[in-house]
Structures are given as structure tokens and as C-alpha cells.
Write an enzyme that holds these catalytic residues in place. Structure first.
Site, mmCIF file in Angstrom:
data_model
loop_
_atom_site.group_PDB
_atom_site.id
_atom_site.type_symbol
_atom_site.label_atom_id
_atom_site.label_comp_id
_atom_site.label_asym_id
_atom_site.label_seq_id
_atom_site.Cartn_x
_atom_site.Cartn_y
_atom_site.Cartn_z
ATOM 1 C CB SER A 112 39.308 43.433 34.005
ATOM 2 O OG SER A 112 38.989 43.455 32.664
ATOM 3 C CG HIS A 113 39.693 47.794 32.495
ATOM 4 N ND1 HIS A 113 38.678 46.979 32.935
ATOM 5 C CD2 HIS A 113 39.404 49.022 32.918
ATOM 6 C CE1 HIS A 113 37.806 47.710 33.593
ATOM 7 N NE2 HIS A 113 38.212 48.959 33.599
ATOM 8 C CG ASP A 276 41.022 43.589 29.174
ATOM 9 O OD1 ASP A 276 41.055 42.528 28.532
ATOM 10 O OD2 ASP A 276 40.217 43.795 30.097
ATOM 11 C CG ASP A 278 40.150 40.148 32.014
ATOM 12 O OD1 ASP A 278 40.320 41.204 31.376
ATOM 13 O OD2 ASP A 278 39.025 39.772 32.402
ATOM 14 C CG ASP A 280 37.377 40.736 29.488
ATOM 15 O OD1 ASP A 280 38.270 41.613 29.451
ATOM 16 O OD2 ASP A 280 36.576 40.602 30.438
ATOM 17 N NE ARG A 281 37.417 46.433 29.534
ATOM 18 C CZ ARG A 281 37.006 47.583 30.010
ATOM 19 N NH1 ARG A 281 37.469 48.705 29.493
ATOM 20 N NH2 ARG A 281 36.158 47.650 31.003
ATOM 21 C CE LYS A 375 34.804 43.116 28.668
ATOM 22 N NZ LYS A 375 34.075 43.106 29.941
HETATM 23 C C1 VG1 Z 1 33.288 48.640 32.996
HETATM 24 C C2 VG1 Z 1 32.615 48.797 31.649
HETATM 25 C C3 VG1 Z 1 31.686 47.639 31.397
HETATM 26 C C4 VG1 Z 1 32.451 46.311 31.520
HETATM 27 C C5 VG1 Z 1 33.147 46.249 32.862
HETATM 28 C C6 VG1 Z 1 34.030 45.032 32.988
HETATM 29 O O1 VG1 Z 1 32.307 48.668 34.019
HETATM 30 O O2 VG1 Z 1 31.932 50.022 31.566
HETATM 31 O O3 VG1 Z 1 31.112 47.781 30.125
HETATM 32 O O4 VG1 Z 1 31.579 45.237 31.395
HETATM 33 O O5 VG1 Z 1 33.974 47.396 33.041
HETATM 34 O O6 VG1 Z 1 34.992 44.979 31.975
HETATM 35 P P1 VG1 Z 1 31.984 49.971 34.884
HETATM 36 O O7 VG1 Z 1 30.964 49.534 35.874
HETATM 37 O O8 VG1 Z 1 33.274 50.415 35.468
HETATM 38 O O9 VG1 Z 1 31.462 50.985 33.922
HETATM 39 V V1 VG1 Z 1 36.430 44.156 32.227
HETATM 40 O O10 VG1 Z 1 37.273 44.019 30.857
HETATM 41 O O11 VG1 Z 1 37.137 45.205 33.272
HETATM 42 O O12 VG1 Z 1 36.024 42.856 33.110
HETATM 43 CO CO CO Z 2 38.790 42.679 31.016
#
Ligand code: VG1
Ligand code: CO
Length: 542
Positions: A112-113, A276, A278, A280-281, A375
Site C-alpha cells: 500500500s502506502h 497511494d 495501491d 485505495d487512498r 476504499k
Molecule cells: C493504517 C491506517 C488504517 C488503514 C491501513 C491500511 O493502519 O491507519 O486506517 O486502513 O493503514 O491502509 P495502521 O494499523 O497502520 O494504523 V492502506 O492504504 O495502507 O492498505
Molecule cells: Co493503500
């Protein structure tokens, strides 16, 4: 030919907030991906002959991991594997493909990010038939299985061509390479008023969308520039690169600061946006106005009916617990239920499936709806474009009018990244132990109205999730939330979420820093952050 390979368990293959995430070299160890993927399949039943969707965000090691996943899936008896061309499928597009093709599930290769590359992060996530991330009972079963696995089944075959569109047959089984964008773009066209958005661009509206050299480039170019007529060059960094061009594909105000600067310049574009790794953000900044993700959720929920796909209104709104309560005001006003869930999109799936919620969101730049079960970054940008086109107003006007009507929730998240895990655990435990005595404590003008450790009872399947974050409520409506990240790959990350409600329009134009100064100071004192982590200040404020 199917081969059975002897293996031994790896430590720590526990999926976190969103799949299994580790440093890339950890995933590159022989058998590491195979063990995890076989463990997933070992926990599933009834997929003989069924369809599996496989895609990733294009990061370093994506192609190699896809080959392993596909060969294990075929060896285990899946009948059809659908793969995005070049191994590319954004997370929301994967969710859509799973739903649209009636697949059994999908495997998403992404962290992801988190940054990518040989020294960056990699990840594997399993999604179920509704298109959403596997629920906790599945991820926990998978983790248990990873501790016992002793062999996996894999097809002994040369690597598959991931680039040529079309179907390859292997006896009864098929592998299909699909256009990653087409189905997703068609879905967006159904949800949003493309004619109206087209007219908006024709009238001179200027968009800058930064795909951050990650997965959304091909989607954004096709949708914004080709289909909607945004000026050529509206999409920046549109080619997915294995190392994201050396950047951190997190569309926040730190890693996408150039967009903030652009949006704040006097002749800036009408809308600056990003997504981001992947896809979704989302990040949304109007000229002169950054929209916090929590406000964005509330504004989207309040205006969704302006988009054709939501013309009949929203049935309910869901937000993760640390997300600001701006959306609660909207739910109250339009008379629908508001659901507060633990962090992570997997908790929205049941509410969406049951038709209890239409719009969902998280403070971490995530928004989405019942169109998929993830998302969706581009969806959020399209929703904003639709709202701006329908209202004939700019972002700043939409936001300030929203605050005047519903009040403003000043909001910030302070992250203390990569602190020592033992200290972070101790901090949380000390806070937890202090909970019973916090009520009534006074700090200057701030008095604690109540405090607890958030626990969620899923109203659809009755499952319970405890210890989801410590909430401290103040009598003036303010709130501080503490939790540890479940996506990091080094040490621990402490997240502190700070919020204050301001109903008076005359006091809604302060800077966030000013408005939250007292609470921010108290957030450090209350939890002894310096004492437990050695940090005097957060590493990232968003
Ligand atoms: C973080 C965010 C959470 C989100 C998750 C995955 O998790 O706070 O809101 O759903 O990333 O996002 P954490 O446990 O690090 O707080 V993504 O775009 O990285 O799949
Ligand atoms: Co993501």
C-alpha cells in the site's frame, strides 16, 4: 505437473491491519510467499474449479510473487486465475473484478502506502468473495496455519506471460490476462455524471492528479484525460514504477507536499489530488484549502446524492473509530445510522453487504462506498469532481459552508514512527491500567468526561474485537485516541489522534495547530510519550 515441496514455518506471518507486510528481503526468502499463500488456501474450502483474481501495485518483486501465487493456486485446484495485465491491478479494481466475475476471492500483492524497492516493503493480502479484505476470523486462521505448515503444492512450469492480454489453457484450467482499467472505468461511468464533469473540464477547470509512480497512473490517465477531457498533463507520474520513482507513495501532506504548495499558490489548480501505492487512498486539496480525510468523508456523505449512483441517498455511514466525528453530524442531520468500527477496511464489509452503510471512511485518507469492498482513491476524486460540478462551487466554498452548517472538527494525527516496540507496548498498557481513574481528571481548562479501550461488536455477524484503541473524551467535546499501527514493518508506530469540535463559524478559521495546541500538549503528558518512547515530538503530523 504438480510438485509437493517440503517446507518449515516462518515466524511472524500474522496479517496486520491490511494483510501481511514485511521488508521486501523477508518476502524474497525461498518459500516465504509460498508458505503464506498455501496457508491461505489451507484455510479455505470449496474453491475447486473456482476463480481467483491476482493483482498488485507493480512494486519491486510484484512479478516474481505473482508467478508463485498463480502456480500455487493452479496446483491447489483453482479453475481460473484472472490477472491484471503486467501484474497491475489497483486494490479497488481488484475488489471490483472479484465481484464482477463472481470470483471465489483474490490475492493482492501490495504494501500500500509503504515505500517499495529492494529495501522497501512488500505485502500480501487475501480478499474474499464479496471483494473485501478477509475478516479477522480468516486472517487469524491463516496465521495459525502458517505456524504448522510443512509442505505446499506448486505447479512445475515455466513462468507465465503476464503482459499479453488473453486466455491460456492448461487442460481444464485457464489463466486470463485482463485489462486492469476497463471494468473499473465502466463502473465509475455508471456511478458519476461524466457528462457534467466533462463540461466542468471544458469550462477551464484545472486538475492535477499525482499517481505517485504507483498503480493508479493508467486508471487516472484513461479516466481523467481520455474519458473526461481533463487537460493533457493533468495526471503526473502516471507510469507505475517498481520503486515508485524512489518516493514514498503515501499521499499525505509530508510526501505530497509539492501538491500542497501547488494548491496554495495563487494561480494553483482548482483541484489537486493523489492516491497511494495501491490506489485505495486519496488526497484532496482545493485551491487554498486542504480537505482533511475526516471532513472529506462527511462532505461526501452529505453530497453523495448529487452523483447518479447515489441519487436515492445514503442508507448509513460508517467510519473507523479514530476518524473525526464530522460524519456523525451528517448522519444525524440526514437521519441515518452512523457505525463506528475498528481501524481497517475489513470491518466495513459486513455493514456494506447488509445494506446498512453506503459510504465509509477512515482518517487515514480512505473513503469508499458499496460499489466495491475496498476504499477507493480515484472514486473519492471523482466524487469530489461530481460534487463541484453539480454545485458549481469550488472546494473552499463547499468546505466552509459544510462547517457553517455542521460545525468544524479540528483534527490531526500525530505519528511517532519506528519507536521501540517494548516501550510502545508499555505506554499502551500503562494507559489502559489508568483508564478507571481518568474520568473527572482536570488539566487546565480540559476535564476528562470518560475514557475506555474501544471494543467493537459487529452487528451483522456478532463477532467481537477488543483493544482497538484508547479513547479519552473531554467535556468540551474534544477527544484524544491512542493506538499502535498494524501496518508498520519496523519497530512500533504510535498513532495519536486529536480532535476538537467547534460549532461557532466565527471560530472556524483558526489553523489546526492553534486550535489543537492544548490537546496536543496534553496528549504527550497524559501518555508519557517522551518517557516511554524517548520522543519529544511526533515524526509525522497529518
Ligand atoms: C493504517 C491506517 C488504517 C488503514 C491501513 C491500511 O493502519 O491507519 O486506517 O486502513 O493503514 O491502509 P495502521 O494499523 O497502520 O494504523 V492502506 O492504504 O495502507 O492498505
Ligand atoms: Co493503500
Amino acid at each position: 505437473m504438480v510438485e509437493t515441496v517440503e517446507t518449515a514455518p516462518f515466524e511472524g506471518q500474522r496479517p496486520g491491519t491490511s494483510g501481511l507486510r514485511k521488508k521486501t528481503p523477508v518476502f524474497q526468502q525461498p518459500h516465504y510467499v509460498a508458505n503464506f499463500v498455501q496457508s491461505i488456501f489451507d484455510c479455505l474450502e470449496g474453491y475447486e474449479g473456482a476463480t481467483l483474481v491476482v493483482g498488485g501495485d507493480g512494486r519491486f518483486f510484484n512479478r516474481e510473487a505473482i508467478q508463485t501465487v498463480v502456480k500455487i493456486a493452479l496446483a491447489n485446484g483453482f479453475g481460473r486465475v484472472l490477472i491484471g495485465q503486467g501484474g497491475i491491478l489497483s486494490t479497488p479494481a481488484t475488489s471490483n473484478v472479484i465481484r464482477q466475475y463472481g470470483a471465489f476471492g483474490g490475492i493482492i500483492l501490495s504494501a500500500s502506502h509503504n515505500p517499495g524497492g529492494p529495501h522497501g516493503d512488500f505485502g500480501v493480502k487475501y480478499n474474499v468473495a464479496n471483494g473485501g479484505p478477509a475478516p479477522e476470523k480468516v486472517t487469524e486462521a491463516v496465521f495459525a496455519r502458517t505456524k504448522e505448515i510443512s509442505s505446499y503444492r506448486i505447479l512445475k512450469a515455466p513462468d507465465f506471460d503476464l503482459d499479453a492480454l488473453g486466455t491460456t489453457r492448461l487442460g481444464e484450467q485457464t489463466i486470463e490476462i485482463i485489462d486492469p482499467v476497463a471494468d473499473y472505468a465502466a463502473l465509475m461511468r455508471k456511478l458519476f455524471d461524466f457528462e457534467r464533469i466533462r463540461a466542468l473540464f471544458k469550462s477551464g477547470f484545472r486538475l492535477k492528479f499525482d499517481a505517485m509512480s504507483a498503480v493508479t497512473g493508467p486508471y487516472a490517465s484513461r479516466i481523467f484525460e481520455d474519458m473526461l477531457g481533463a487537460q493533457a498533463g493533468s495526471v503526473l507520474n502516471a507510469t507505475p514504477l517498481p520503486d515508485f520513482g524512489g518516493h514514498h507513495p503515501d499521499p499525505n501532506l509530508v510526501h505530497a507536499k509539492h501538491l500542497l504548495d501547488l494548491a496554495m499558490s495563487p494561480d494553483g489548480p482548482d483541484l489537486c489530488a493523489a492516491s497511494d501505492g495501491d490506489g485505495d487512498r486519496n488526497l484532496v486539496i482545493g485551491r487554498g484549502r486542504f480537505v482533511t480525510p475526516s471532513d472529506s468523508l462527511a462532505i461526501i456523505a452529505a453530497n453523495a446524492h448529487l452523483a447518479p449512483g447515489y441519487a436515492s441517498g445514503v442508507k448509513g455511514i460508517a467510519r473507523s473509530m479514530p476518524t473525526s466525528r464530522a460524519a456523525d453530524k451528517v448522519a444525524e442531520k440526514i437521519g441515518v445510522a452512523l457505525y463506528e468500527t475498528p481501524t481497517g477496511w475489513k470491518f466495513f464489509g459486513n455493514l456494506l453487504d447488509a445494506g446498512m452503510a453506503t459510504i465509509c471512511g477512515e482518517e487515514s485518507a480512505g473513503a469508499g462506498s458499496d460499489h466495491v469492498r475496498e476504499k477507493d482513491g480515484l472514486w473519492a476524486v471523482l466524487m469530489w469532481l461530481n460534487i463541484l460540478a453539480a454545485r458549481g462551487e469550488g472546494v473552499d466554498a463547499v468546505v466552509t459552508k459544510h462547517w457553517a452548517e455542521h460545525g468544524r472538527n479540528y483534527y490531526a494525527r500525530h505519528d511517532y514512527e519506528e519507536v521501540e516496540a517494548a516501550g510502545a507496548d508499555e505506554l499502551m498498557q500503562t494507559l489502559r491500567d489508568a483508564l478507571p481513574g481518568l474520568k473527572g481528571e482536570t488539566f487546565g481548562a480540559l476535564r476528562i468526561a470518560g475514557a475506555d479501550d474501544f471494543a467493537y461488536h459487529d452487528p451483522v455477524d456478532g463477532s467481537d474485537s477488543a483493544r482497538q484503541g484508547i479513547r479519552v473524551h473531554f467535556e468540551d467535546g474534544g477527544r484524544i485516541v491512542y493506538r499502535l499501527s498494524g501496518t508498520g514493518t519496523a519497530g512500533a508506530t504510535l498513532r495519536v489522534y486529536i480532535e476538537r469540535y467547534e460549532p461557532d463559524p466565527a471560530r472556524q478559521q483558526m489553523t489546526t495547530q492553534e486550535a489543537l495546541a492544548d490537546l496536543a500538549r496534553l496528549s504527550q503528558e497524559l501518555a508519557g510519550i517522551a518517557r516511554f518512547t524517548g520522543r519529544k515530538a511526533p515524526s509525522v503530523v497529518t
